[in-house]
Structure formats: C-alpha cells, structure tokens
Design a protein around this motif. Structure first.
Motif, mmCIF file in Angstrom:
data_model
loop_
_atom_site.group_PDB
_atom_site.id
_atom_site.type_symbol
_atom_site.label_atom_id
_atom_site.label_comp_id
_atom_site.label_asym_id
_atom_site.label_seq_id
_atom_site.Cartn_x
_atom_site.Cartn_y
_atom_site.Cartn_z
ATOM 1 N N ILE A 38 0.813 -1.209 0.000
ATOM 2 C CA ILE A 38 0.000 0.000 0.000
ATOM 3 C C ILE A 38 0.846 1.258 0.000
ATOM 4 O O ILE A 38 0.327 2.357 -0.020
ATOM 5 N N GLY A 39 2.157 1.125 0.059
ATOM 6 C CA GLY A 39 3.013 2.286 0.243
ATOM 7 C C GLY A 39 3.309 3.045 -1.028
ATOM 8 O O GLY A 39 2.982 2.618 -2.131
ATOM 9 N N PRO A 40 3.954 4.215 -0.883
ATOM 10 C CA PRO A 40 4.285 5.037 -2.043
ATOM 11 C C PRO A 40 5.380 4.400 -2.882
ATOM 12 O O PRO A 40 6.267 3.730 -2.364
ATOM 13 N N ASN A 41 5.306 4.617 -4.171
ATOM 14 C CA ASN A 41 6.324 4.133 -5.092
ATOM 15 C C ASN A 41 7.172 5.322 -5.522
ATOM 16 O O ASN A 41 6.834 6.042 -6.439
ATOM 17 N N LEU A 42 8.267 5.562 -4.798
ATOM 18 C CA LEU A 42 9.162 6.662 -5.114
ATOM 19 C C LEU A 42 10.551 6.342 -4.596
ATOM 20 O O LEU A 42 10.767 5.350 -3.905
ATOM 21 N N MET A 43 11.522 7.172 -4.952
ATOM 22 C CA MET A 43 12.877 7.046 -4.447
ATOM 23 C C MET A 43 12.910 7.683 -3.062
ATOM 24 O O MET A 43 12.951 8.899 -2.927
ATOM 25 N N ALA A 44 12.858 6.859 -2.018
ATOM 26 C CA ALA A 44 12.686 7.357 -0.646
ATOM 27 C C ALA A 44 13.995 7.947 -0.134
ATOM 28 O O ALA A 44 14.755 7.310 0.594
ATOM 29 N N ARG A 45 14.261 9.200 -0.503
ATOM 30 C CA ARG A 45 15.517 9.864 -0.183
ATOM 31 C C ARG A 45 15.679 10.158 1.303
ATOM 32 O O ARG A 45 16.763 10.026 1.860
ATOM 33 N N ASN A 287 23.044 0.917 18.948
ATOM 34 C CA ASN A 287 23.560 0.450 17.661
ATOM 35 C C ASN A 287 23.556 1.592 16.653
ATOM 36 O O ASN A 287 22.682 2.470 16.694
ATOM 37 N N ILE A 288 24.508 1.568 15.744
ATOM 38 C CA ILE A 288 24.529 2.552 14.666
ATOM 39 C C ILE A 288 24.134 1.859 13.368
ATOM 40 O O ILE A 288 24.617 0.763 13.056
ATOM 41 N N TRP A 289 23.238 2.505 12.626
ATOM 42 C CA TRP A 289 22.715 1.966 11.375
ATOM 43 C C TRP A 289 23.116 2.884 10.226
ATOM 44 O O TRP A 289 23.135 4.111 10.378
ATOM 45 N N THR A 290 23.415 2.277 9.085
ATOM 46 C CA THR A 290 23.747 3.060 7.900
ATOM 47 C C THR A 290 23.058 2.476 6.670
ATOM 48 O O THR A 290 22.757 1.282 6.610
ATOM 49 N N THR A 291 22.795 3.333 5.708
ATOM 50 C CA THR A 291 22.445 2.899 4.360
ATOM 51 C C THR A 291 23.500 3.454 3.429
ATOM 52 O O THR A 291 23.985 4.573 3.625
ATOM 53 N N PHE A 328 20.197 2.196 -1.450
ATOM 54 C CA PHE A 328 19.425 2.453 -0.241
ATOM 55 C C PHE A 328 19.654 3.897 0.190
ATOM 56 O O PHE A 328 20.773 4.409 0.093
ATOM 57 N N TYR A 329 18.610 4.545 0.711
ATOM 58 C CA TYR A 329 18.680 5.977 0.980
ATOM 59 C C TYR A 329 18.238 6.334 2.399
ATOM 60 O O TYR A 329 18.970 6.165 3.351
ATOM 61 N N GLY A 330 17.018 6.869 2.559
ATOM 62 C CA GLY A 330 16.561 7.385 3.838
ATOM 63 C C GLY A 330 16.573 6.346 4.942
ATOM 64 O O GLY A 330 16.438 5.142 4.710
ATOM 65 N N LEU A 331 16.706 6.821 6.215
ATOM 66 C CA LEU A 331 16.850 5.921 7.357
ATOM 67 C C LEU A 331 16.338 6.613 8.610
ATOM 68 O O LEU A 331 16.647 7.781 8.861
ATOM 69 N N SER A 332 15.535 5.897 9.414
ATOM 70 C CA SER A 332 15.008 6.479 10.647
ATOM 71 C C SER A 332 14.535 5.366 11.572
ATOM 72 O O SER A 332 14.195 4.265 11.119
#
Length: 560
Positions: A38-45, A287-291, A328-332
């Motif tokens: 159901i989510g948006p289809n875009l480049m999730a920056r 923990n530290i996360w990266t994309t 892979f882009y945005g992260l939260s």
C-alpha cells in the motif's frame, strides 16, 4: 473529391488496438519477508519521525514524468483500508520533493530540487492572516531553489541546504551563507555551495556536509574539516552519537580509496569502516545503522548495515548486513524501535525479525484499465491532397475515437510485462470540426458478428535494456526508464496480426496504484481486410483513394 466518403471509411478502420571490521550477514531464513502493498512508489531519499508515532517519507520518482512527493505513515490507521500512507503534497503540483521536517510546533516543511520550499503552517501560522501553505523561493530570499536538506536547531531556527549555499530562516526572513569557506580542493567554492546535510551537536555547532568540503560552523565562522592535511569530500551522512562523537561518511582527500565511515572524538579521526553511509542513525539500544555503499569504489552494491553497540568503539566493530541491493537511501527509527529505510522504489520496515516491504517489488501485479479515463484516438487521410489552383486545401484528414470495454495491464517490479484490452467496435465515432448535418455511416463492420476487437501484449522491450545506472553520488537517473516498445496480437473481425508500437509508461503522482501508458501505433488497414478505397487499388479508385495507414493515439489509465 468525396471527403464524406473518406470520413466514413476512416471511421470504420478506427477499430483500434488496441577496512577491516568483523562482518556478518543475517542468514536468509532468520529474516522473514512480508509484503504490505500500500506504500508510495518513489525514491525514498529521506525518512523523518513525525509526531504521534508517524513516519514522514520524501523523495522524487525515477521517471522524468512523475515527480514524487511527501507521504506520512500513521500506524493508528487501518492498513486493510489502504489509508496508512497519506500523500501530503498531492495538491502542490508536480515537483521533485527531496526532504521533509515536522518542526517543534507541528508544522511541516517540504523541500524540492526544482521549486524551493513549501511550508504547511496549519498548526501555527508564521503570522496573522498568513496562508496555510506558503511557498518560499529565491524571490523570497532563499539561496537557491534546489533544496536537498532541512534541519531545525535547538533555538527553533530552520536551516536549508541548497544548491547555492546554506539558508537560515528565523520565521520572518532568510540569512544566506554562500561560499562558506575557501575550499582546499575545489576551486572557486563551486561544489562547497552544494549542501547535502546539516546537523547540530550538543555544543551548538553545526556540521555541514557538501558535494565539496565538509565544515563546522561555530556561529561565527566555518572551519574546514581535515584529516592528514586533506579535507573530507562529498559527505552525505553525519551523526553525533550518545557519547558526543561525530560520525561521518565521505572521502578523505581526492583518492576514492580513502572513502568510508569515520569517527571523530574531538581531536582524532578514526576510520571505522570501508563502508559508506548515505544516511546514518543511532538507535535506542546504541547500535549505529547506515544505508549506502558496501565499497566506496563501487556504489552499485549497497546495504542496510548495523554496527553493534557492544563493539562500536573497538578496533574492529561488528557490522551486520541486514539487506543488500542496488541503492538504499533514507533511514530512521520509529517510536516502537523498528528501523525504517528507503530504496529506489519505496520504503521498508525492519522490526528485528521481519522486513516489511511496503511496495511489492517481487511478483506480478494486475492493474485494471479505467475505461472512463482511457481513450484511443484514430487519424487517417486521403492518399492524394486536394488543390485549388496552387493552393493546397489539405489531405482530407479525419479523426475519431473508440471506447475500451475492459482490460488489464500486468506489471512486475514496476515494468510492464503483459496485459490485454477489449475494444467495443460499436462505439466508433468521428470528430467533426464544424457543426451541421453529416452523412450517416454505412455498416462496414459486421458488429453483430464481431462486436469486439482485442489486443494482447506478448512482449515489452525496455529502454536502457532495463538496466539502472547508479552514478558515484548514489543517485539514480534513468532518462529512458519509461520508454518501451510494446508488441502484441491485434485481432479485428477474426483476423489476428502482430504489431509493435512505442510507448511511455509511468506512475502517476509517484503513487503505486495508478499507472499510465501513452503510445502511438500506425497500422496498415488492409492487413485486416479493410481495403475499400485502398491505395493498392489506386488505378480504379483514383482521387477517392484513401491512405492505407491509420495512426492510433493510445492513452490507458489503469489502477489496482
């Protein structure tokens, strides 16, 4: 020349068509995959936390015809009703949205790379009588209309990273910082004005990543970050961890081999990993996360990675690769501790056990054709032109339309792979440029026996051979992504012929849910037995000869 006869025959022929760290990879059987389509289809920056447990997602769309938007996910809304994702920018027009911020007053800021900044001040207007939606551009004092980042500092000031320097907004006006420091590498400060990211540390200093050098701003001056006498270049991700260390990803000097993830303790830079970071966060557990890229020399291999809190400051911290892919882009981190991350076509959520894909990129999906929004226009002409002396009167061109009865398109990973359509031959109509009576068309088609014509897709050839090119800056630009050649079987009155036509396919408003196909097909009507007045019979038809070619303009709107 008998033009009414031309119109009649053309109408009939318009049938249509239709460095060294300990690395572990999570075993595939330990992470479940779940699709919530159901989510948006875009480049999730960019992904940011909103109020009340919401998640904000911003980004452009890959196709040049679809510009993307900003969406809010609200877990309090029922998924089964398809309302958990809300498009916040659908009424702002087509723009390439890039970042989003919900400020401390609950108002929303949307940045674009083509039209500056939009501000939704519904909760707390900037001034009495101001509009609920305000638009800021260079005309209003913004440094540049390309805005890649937005950040709110502890004082409530809003900072924008633009393509022309930094802009700070105090609620009334902008103050701009251009060419913030003499660059150590890039001459004339050109790339130093291309701002990627801005954060504020616990001491109130701003850390700025740019396409050129990275800087620290203490409120008075900008100081270039250097290590071993060279600046950090092309920094996208910056983070201050719980101990006050600064983490950043970029290149230390011009050599690409010096790229990776670095940690700064206030006096010394330590290279933590060869892995880069487009985005970087620290979760509640430390923990530290990266994309970003697994290897800075090859941006085409990227991953969502987790650096374990227990070994974070050791010589070889343990890094776990949760998911790999091309981009892979945005992260939260959400309030419930789940990790949200974006890629080139949508968003994911990882709760420690299951990765939820909010846009189903695996498997085929069927889109039903909306017959009210879809249309086929035909155009034909006489073989010979009409003249009055030396004055050309025209070629007897005529146009009309025909209705689609029903049909569907089949897509796999955003690419058209199949589909079929039925055309109602009883609805062929001709468009006239002038009012008045017109000749009634004779029944050239046997609509009682063959009321329908059909078109079934058998093959689709994509632009760029379906490849996605990822430049060194991590962005995806596929200029011809939506350009395709469609091949299929066209059946009219029991005769089936293979046809191929060029088309463009794109997702409307960047949303997964509506897809549009715009194509043009030219056919030889005699291939389907429509040979009255054919140019092949010119010797007997004379000036009443009608061109065998009929052009069909096709617009199909399909929805899931």
């Amino acid at each position: 020349m008998n033009y009414p006869r031309v119109y009649a025959l053309l109408l009939l022929s318009a049938f249509l068509t239709s460095c060294g760290q300990n690395q572990t990879n999570v075993p595939e059987d330990s992470i479940k995959s779940e699709i919530n389509d159901i989510g948006p289809n875009l480049m999730a920056r960019n992904l940011k936390k909103g109020s009340n447990g919401t998640m904000l997602i911003a980004g452009p769309n890959n196709s040049s015809l679809s510009f993307g938007g900003v969406f809010r996910y609200d877990a309090r809304l029922p998924n089964e009703q398809g309302k958990s994702f809300i498009n916040l920018t659908s009424k702002l027009g087509p723009h390439r949205f890039w970042d989003v911020l919900e400020d401390r007053r609950g108002n929303l800021w949307f940045t674009t790379t083509d039209s500056g900044v939009y501000y939704d001040n519904t909760s707390a207007p900037l001034s009495a009588g101001s509009k609920s939606i305000q638009h800021f551009t260079t005309t209003d004092g913004l440094a540049n209309n390309q805005v890649l980042s937005v950040y709110e500092d502890k004082a409530g000031l809003i900072w924008f990273g633009t393509g022309g320097g930094i802009s700070r907004f105090d609620g009334k006006s902008f103050r701009n910082f251009t060419s913030p420091n003499a660059p150590l590498f890039y001459k004339e400060g050109h790339y130093n004005n291309d701002i990627h990211t801005i954060i504020e540390d616990k001491q109130g200093k701003l850390w700025v990543g740019t396409r050129g050098d990275a800087f620290v701003y203490d409120g008075k001056k900008f100081t270039t970050l250097t290590h071993k006498g060279e600046p950090f270049l092309d920094v996208w991700g910056i983070l201050e961890d719980s101990k006050g260390n600064i983490w950043l990803s970029g290149y230390n000097g011009f050599s690409g081999s010096t790229g990776g993830l670095y940690r700064y303790d206030g006096s010394t830079f330590t290279k933590v990993s060869e892995r880069g970071a487009y985005a970087i966060i620290q979760d509640k557990k430390g923990n530290i996360w990266t994309t970003g890229p697994v290897n800075p020399a090859n941006w085409t291999v990227q991953a969502l990675s987790r650096y374990d809190a227990k070994s974070l400051y050791s010589e070889k911290p343990t890094v776990t690769e949760i998911k790999s892919g091309k981009a892979f882009y945005g992260l939260s981190e959400a309030n419930d501790g789940s990790i949200w991350f974006g890629d080139a076509t949508g968003v994911y959520r990882y709760d420690g056990k299951t990765i939820t894909d909010f846009y189903n990129k695996a498997g085929q999906k069927k889109y039903s054709i909306d017959t009210k929004q879809s249309v086929v226009i035909w155009k034909g002409s006489m073989l010979l032109g009409a003249w009055e002396g030396s004055k050309f009167l025209g070629d007897g061109s005529a146009t009309g339309d025909v209705d689609l009865l029903k049909g569907e398109l089949v897509l796999d990973n955003r690419h058209l792979v199949g589909g079929a359509v039925e055309i109602d031959m009883r609805t062929i109509e001709q468009k006239f440029d002038h009012p008045g009576p017109h000749n009634k068309l004779p029944p050239f088609f046997n609509v009682k026996k063959f009321p329908l014509s059909t078109f079934a897709i058998t093959q689709v050839e994509r632009g760029n051979n379906g490849n996605t090119n990822v430049p060194n800056d991590g962005s995806i630009r596929v200029r011809n992504e939506g350009n395709i050649n469609v091949t299929g079987n066209l059946t009219i009155e029991g005769i089936t012929k293979a046809v191929t036509f060029p088309a463009q396919l794109y997702f409307k408003d960047g949303m997964d849910g509506t897809v549009e196909l715009n194509g043009t097909l030219t056919i030889d009507r005699t291939d389907w037995g429509i040979d009255s007045g054919s140019e092949k019979l010119f010797l007997t038809s004379g000036d009443g000869t009608i061109s065998d070619d009929v052009k069909l303009f096709i617009k199909i709107v399909a929805k899931k």
